[in-house]
Enzyme design. Structure first.
Site: not given
Ligand code: DCM
Ligand code: MG
Ligand code: MG
Length: 225
Positions: A7, A9, A178, A183
């Site tokens: 995963d 971020e 997140h 995750d």
């Molecule tokens: N992300 C975002 N806005 C969202 C969902 C995700 O900017 N509504 C971006 C920032 C997160 C990345 O996608 O660090 C990865 O998402 P996740 O935590 O679901 O893996």
């Molecule tokens: Mg994530």
């Molecule tokens: Mg993710």
């Protein structure tokens, strides 16, 4: 032989750069043969790191991940550099192969972003022959199959967000999502609770180099959930 739950971020959804990286490696023996009440294999390898994206983190991304440019700079985190690339390479090489990367929405998000980051530094084939599979695609396909066999369920559209899938499959609430480690961990637990998903991953994995690097796509194409 080994599943690596991945995963990332990132700085946001548009031209995303990695801010946090997690790989959680579990051998198939631990995933497939776990007693029903054990959701956490004792033997796991983890590689978790916050990396400096060297670009502005979008506000929404900072809000949901808790990572800001300031906190990353204050803690003197290094960028995704060739040293880190080699750490990843060696982490993967330590696992018993063949290795499959598993990610939720990996095909459209994590795999191409990961590939983009390493490709600037090393040839991706140097990671060895690794496979990848996307649990979001798998869970949707399995859901279609189940729906097809149950007329009453045909109008019900479940959410495939990681935390909703976690609640459905593991019967528990998910906190602090997140975070790349949380995750990845949740995804591993989902896979343990759903043997048919493991079978799907085995049958549908493709070579990691099969994915194209990122891209500048429209947000709607990247994010379905
Ligand atoms: N992300 C975002 N806005 C969202 C969902 C995700 O900017 N509504 C971006 C920032 C997160 C990345 O996608 O660090 C990865 O998402 P996740 O935590 O679901 O893996
Ligand atoms: Mg994530
Ligand atoms: Mg993710």
């Amino acid at each position: 032989q080994t599943y690596i739950f991945l995963d990332l971020e990132t700085t946001g959804l548009v031209n995303p750069q990695i801010t946090e990286f997690c790989m959680l490696a579990v051998h198939a023996n631990s995933l497939k043969c776990a007693p029903a009440n054990i959701k956490t294999p004792r033997v796991t390898d983890k590689l978790v790191a916050v990396v400096d994206p060297l670009t502005q983190i979008q506000q929404r991304a900072s809000e949901i991940t808790g990572l800001t440019n300031r906190s990353i700079e204050n803690n003197h985190k290094l960028p995704f550099d060739s040293e880190f690339c080699f750490a990843i390479k060696h982490f993967i090489c330590r696992q018993s192969g063949p290795v499959c990367l598993v990610s939720h929405n990996g095909d459209k998000f994590d795999f191409p972003i990961f590939r983009n980051s390493i490709e600037k530094l090393i040839d991706p084939s140097h990671l060895g022959q690794i496979f990848c599979a996307d649990t979001l695609v798998g869970l949707k396909q399995l859901n279609q199959k189940e729906k097809g066999s149950n007329f009453n369920n045909q109008r019900f559209k479940p959410s495939f967000k990681l935390l909703d899938v976690y609640t459905r499959c593991c019967g528990d609430l998910m906190f602090n999502w997140h975070s790349a480690e949380n995750d990845s961990f949740a995804l591993m637990q989902i896979t343990m609770c759903k043997p048919e998903l493991l079978i799907w991953l085995d049958q549908n994995k493709v070579l990691f180099t099969h994915n194209q690097p990122m891209y500048l796509k429209h947000v709607d194409e990247i994010r379905e959930v």
